[in-house]
Design a protein around this motif. Structure first.
Motif, PDB file in Angstrom:
ATOM      1  N   ALA A 347      40.207  39.477  48.856  1.00 20.42           N
ATOM      2  CA  ALA A 347      41.072  40.300  49.701  1.00 20.42           C
ATOM      3  C   ALA A 347      42.145  40.990  48.863  1.00 20.42           C
ATOM      4  CB  ALA A 347      41.719  39.431  50.775  1.00 20.42           C
ATOM      5  N   TRP A 348      42.680  40.279  47.909  1.00 21.53           N
ATOM      6  CA  TRP A 348      43.721  40.836  47.054  1.00 21.53           C
ATOM      7  C   TRP A 348      43.169  41.949  46.174  1.00 21.53           C
ATOM      8  CZ3 TRP A 348      44.850  39.203  41.620  1.00 21.53           C
ATOM      9  CH2 TRP A 348      46.004  39.820  41.135  1.00 21.53           C
ATOM     10  N   THR A 349      42.011  41.696  45.555  1.00 21.41           N
ATOM     11  CA  THR A 349      41.453  42.702  44.655  1.00 21.41           C
ATOM     12  C   THR A 349      40.898  43.903  45.405  1.00 21.41           C
ATOM     13  OG1 THR A 349      39.378  41.442  44.620  1.00 21.41           O
ATOM     14  CG2 THR A 349      40.924  41.077  42.828  1.00 21.41           C
ATOM     15  N   ASP A 350      40.468  43.712  46.640  1.00 26.37           N
ATOM     16  CA  ASP A 350      40.018  44.855  47.452  1.00 26.37           C
ATOM     17  C   ASP A 350      41.151  45.847  47.660  1.00 26.37           C
ATOM     18  OD1 ASP A 350      37.448  44.018  47.626  1.00 26.37           O
ATOM     19  OD2 ASP A 350      37.631  43.117  49.617  1.00 26.37           O
ATOM     20  N   ASN A 351      42.380  45.337  47.579  1.00 28.13           N
ATOM     21  CA  ASN A 351      43.556  46.201  47.722  1.00 28.13           C
ATOM     22  C   ASN A 351      44.079  46.679  46.367  1.00 28.13           C
ATOM     23  OD1 ASN A 351      43.642  45.978  50.562  1.00 28.13           O
ATOM     24  ND2 ASN A 351      44.683  43.993  50.407  1.00 28.13           N
ATOM     25  N   GLY A 352      43.240  46.537  45.337  1.00 27.40           N
ATOM     26  CA  GLY A 352      43.615  47.023  44.014  1.00 27.40           C
ATOM     27  C   GLY A 352      44.535  46.120  43.249  1.00 27.40           C
ATOM     28  N   GLY A 353      44.539  44.827  43.549  1.00 34.07           N
ATOM     29  CA  GLY A 353      45.469  43.910  42.899  1.00 34.07           C
ATOM     30  C   GLY A 353      45.139  43.649  41.441  1.00 34.07           C
ATOM     31  N   THR A 354      46.153  43.653  40.599  1.00 32.05           N
ATOM     32  CA  THR A 354      46.050  43.255  39.191  1.00 32.05           C
ATOM     33  C   THR A 354      47.309  42.484  38.842  1.00 32.05           C
ATOM     34  OG1 THR A 354      44.724  45.180  38.559  1.00 32.05           O
ATOM     35  CG2 THR A 354      45.883  44.028  36.799  1.00 32.05           C
ATOM     36  N   HIS A 355      47.135  41.283  38.343  1.00 34.58           N
ATOM     37  CA  HIS A 355      48.271  40.425  38.011  1.00 34.58           C
ATOM     38  C   HIS A 355      48.767  40.766  36.612  1.00 34.58           C
ATOM     39  CE1 HIS A 355      50.393  36.714  36.848  1.00 34.58           C
ATOM     40  NE2 HIS A 355      50.654  36.605  38.124  1.00 34.58           N
ATOM     41  N   LYS A 356      50.094  40.920  36.450  1.00 34.29           N
ATOM     42  CA  LYS A 356      50.639  41.389  35.173  1.00 34.29           C
ATOM     43  C   LYS A 356      51.752  40.505  34.619  1.00 34.29           C
ATOM     44  CE  LYS A 356      49.724  46.184  36.532  1.00 34.29           C
ATOM     45  NZ  LYS A 356      50.300  47.542  36.725  1.00 34.29           N
ATOM     46  N   ASN A 357      51.853  39.289  35.122  1.00 32.76           N
ATOM     47  CA  ASN A 357      53.004  38.472  34.733  1.00 32.76           C
ATOM     48  C   ASN A 357      52.705  37.405  33.682  1.00 32.76           C
ATOM     49  OD1 ASN A 357      54.412  39.930  36.662  1.00 32.76           O
ATOM     50  ND2 ASN A 357      54.044  38.409  38.273  1.00 32.76           N
ATOM     51  N   ALA A 358      51.445  37.269  33.276  1.00 29.49           N
ATOM     52  CA  ALA A 358      51.092  36.260  32.271  1.00 29.49           C
ATOM     53  C   ALA A 358      51.369  36.800  30.869  1.00 29.49           C
ATOM     54  CB  ALA A 358      49.633  35.856  32.422  1.00 29.49           C
ATOM     55  N   ARG A 359      51.271  35.914  29.870  1.00 27.61           N
ATOM     56  CA  ARG A 359      51.683  36.324  28.523  1.00 27.61           C
ATOM     57  C   ARG A 359      50.853  35.631  27.445  1.00 27.61           C
ATOM     58  NH1 ARG A 359      57.360  34.634  27.987  1.00 27.61           N
ATOM     59  NH2 ARG A 359      56.708  32.759  26.871  1.00 27.61           N
ATOM     60  N   ASN A 360      50.446  36.409  26.437  1.00 29.92           N
ATOM     61  CA  ASN A 360      49.811  35.887  25.235  1.00 29.92           C
ATOM     62  C   ASN A 360      50.844  35.793  24.113  1.00 29.92           C
ATOM     63  OD1 ASN A 360      46.895  35.842  25.949  1.00 29.92           O
ATOM     64  ND2 ASN A 360      47.221  38.034  26.214  1.00 29.92           N
ATOM     65  N   TYR A 361      50.586  34.940  23.156  1.00 28.29           N
ATOM     66  CA  TYR A 361      51.401  34.925  21.943  1.00 28.29           C
ATOM     67  C   TYR A 361      50.473  34.967  20.727  1.00 28.29           C
ATOM     68  CZ  TYR A 361      50.333  29.879  22.069  1.00 28.29           C
ATOM     69  OH  TYR A 361      49.689  28.659  22.128  1.00 28.29           O
ATOM     70  N   VAL A 362      50.969  35.572  19.665  1.00 28.89           N
ATOM     71  CA  VAL A 362      50.188  35.700  18.431  1.00 28.89           C
ATOM     72  C   VAL A 362      51.052  35.268  17.267  1.00 28.89           C
ATOM     73  CG1 VAL A 362      48.772  37.258  17.035  1.00 28.89           C
ATOM     74  CG2 VAL A 362      49.092  37.723  19.476  1.00 28.89           C
TER      75      VAL A 362
END
Length: 369
Positions: A347-362
């Motif tokens: 349901a969330w992705t049908d509305n174009g949802g993209t989560h942007k709050n996670a984080r990688n480290y290098v």
């Protein structure tokens, strides 16, 4: 997800699947809400600009060359310098054919490029002998494009799947001086005594518990031992969601719920699971070794998106673990909750949802010469 697209995966060029995780060694790529990334996040523009000559409309064209007069001086004959140049080109061609650059297979055409790899690439001066300590197609395909001398890829999976030894051999079939080593870093004899100029641990430490319960500390020690004096250890990890997400945010809450169900199902089934390690934990472990210096670090945002139908995912792993729960009532309860989360994600992705709050480290870790 760097190796494959997915919600609850992570991504830098494209959003990631929230729910994927492929098994690697100790064991990239496939990261989803449970942890691997296909593409990580940070705007990464790869421009393909045409580099042609400037031609102004209406400009007077340059005069044509006139034919030489009968008395014109003939062109000089080839000299020894011409021969030397030809020999030089032949040597360059021979050297180029001995490395992996330009020899990756069709599997790698759409893989091995993202913001994290691009940042790391700019900091490596000498590649030499390279070890991909937990190989996925994303990391392996990136390394195949580098001027390595030899390249070794390690995987915990032997025969089946994209990250298996056979899958990685297919990805590197057209390259030279590449070997794929199935094994587990918990085996003290595995690659014992071997050292490399570059060791890459791409989403490796977060997968250790799946193949070596409570072995992350010892695994990191083994990776550091594998770095030659003057060489580099390149570490890519995902900051645990609980450290960067907020349950008061509905999107964050969905990601955290998926991870919690996956972890609980694995525990109920007594199934080995994945566990991301914080950036601070890794930095503290590196600092214990006087021969190593943390040269540079950088954080990259991670995008999470819905998993592809063919991909593994955090929910897929939860469903797999739930199927192994012996108690019928408990198993049915988990399956019901997993199905409900599946519906929320769709349901969330049908509305174009993209989560942007996670984080990688290098991290770039250098061993003193």
């Amino acid at each position: 997800l760097r190796d494959a697209p997915c919600l609850l995966c992570r991504s830098t060029q494209a959003p990631i699947q929230l729910f994927h995780r492929a098994s690697r060694v100790c064991s990239r790529p496939t990261r989803r809400v449970d942890g691997r990334r296909d593409t990580r996040s940070e705007s990464y523009l790869s421009s393909s600009t045409s580099m042609g000559r400037d031609e102004t409309p209406g400009a007077t064209p340059p005069p044509r060359a006139t034919s030489p007069s009968p008395r014109a001086t003939p062109p000089p004959r080839a000299t020894h310098s011409n021969h030397a140049i030809a020999v030089l080109f032949a040597i360059v061609a021979a050297v180029a054919s001995s490395v992996g650059v330009g020899h990756s297979s069709d599997v790698c055409k759409a893989r091995g490029d993202d913001a994290i790899f691009g940042w790391l690439e700019r900091g490596v001066v000498r590649w030499g002998d390279v070890l991909d300590a937990g190989a996925g197609t994303g990391s392996l395909c990136w390394l195949l494009k580098q001027p390595y001398k030899t390249l070794t890829g390690v995987t915990a999976e032997d025969d089946e799947g994209t990250f298996s030894a056979n899958g990685l051999r297919q990805a590197s079939a057209a390259a030279k001086n590449v070997s794929i080593a199935p094994g587990n870093w918990k085996d003290p004899t595995f690659l014992q005594g071997r050292q490399y100029d570059i060791v890459l641990a791409d989403y490796l430490l977060g997968a250790v518990d799946r193949h070596w319960p409570f072995g992350a500390d010892a695994c990191l020690d083994r990776l550091m031992d594998a770095v030659r004096p003057g060489g580099l250890l390149l570490i890519i990890g995902l900051e645990p969601y609980k450290f960067v997400l907020d349950r008061a945010n509905p999107q964050d809450a969905l990601v955290l719920d998926i991870e919690s169900v996956r972890d609980a199902a694995a525990a109920a089934a007594e199934e080995p699971n994945y566990r991301e390690l914080p950036e601070e934990w890794v930095a503290n472990r590196v600092a214990r070794h006087p021969d190593f210096v943390l040269s540079s670090t950088k954080r990259f945002p991670m995008f999470l998106r819905a998993p592809s139908p063919k991909g593994h995912s955090a929910l897929g792993f939860a469903r797999y673990a739930a199927s192994k729960i012996r108690d019928d009532g408990l198993r049915l309860a988990f399956e019901s909750r997993i199905s409900a989360l599946d519906a929320e994600v769709l349901a969330w992705t049908d509305n174009g949802g993209t989560h942007k709050n996670a984080r990688n480290y290098v991290m770039v870790v250098r061993r003193r010469a």
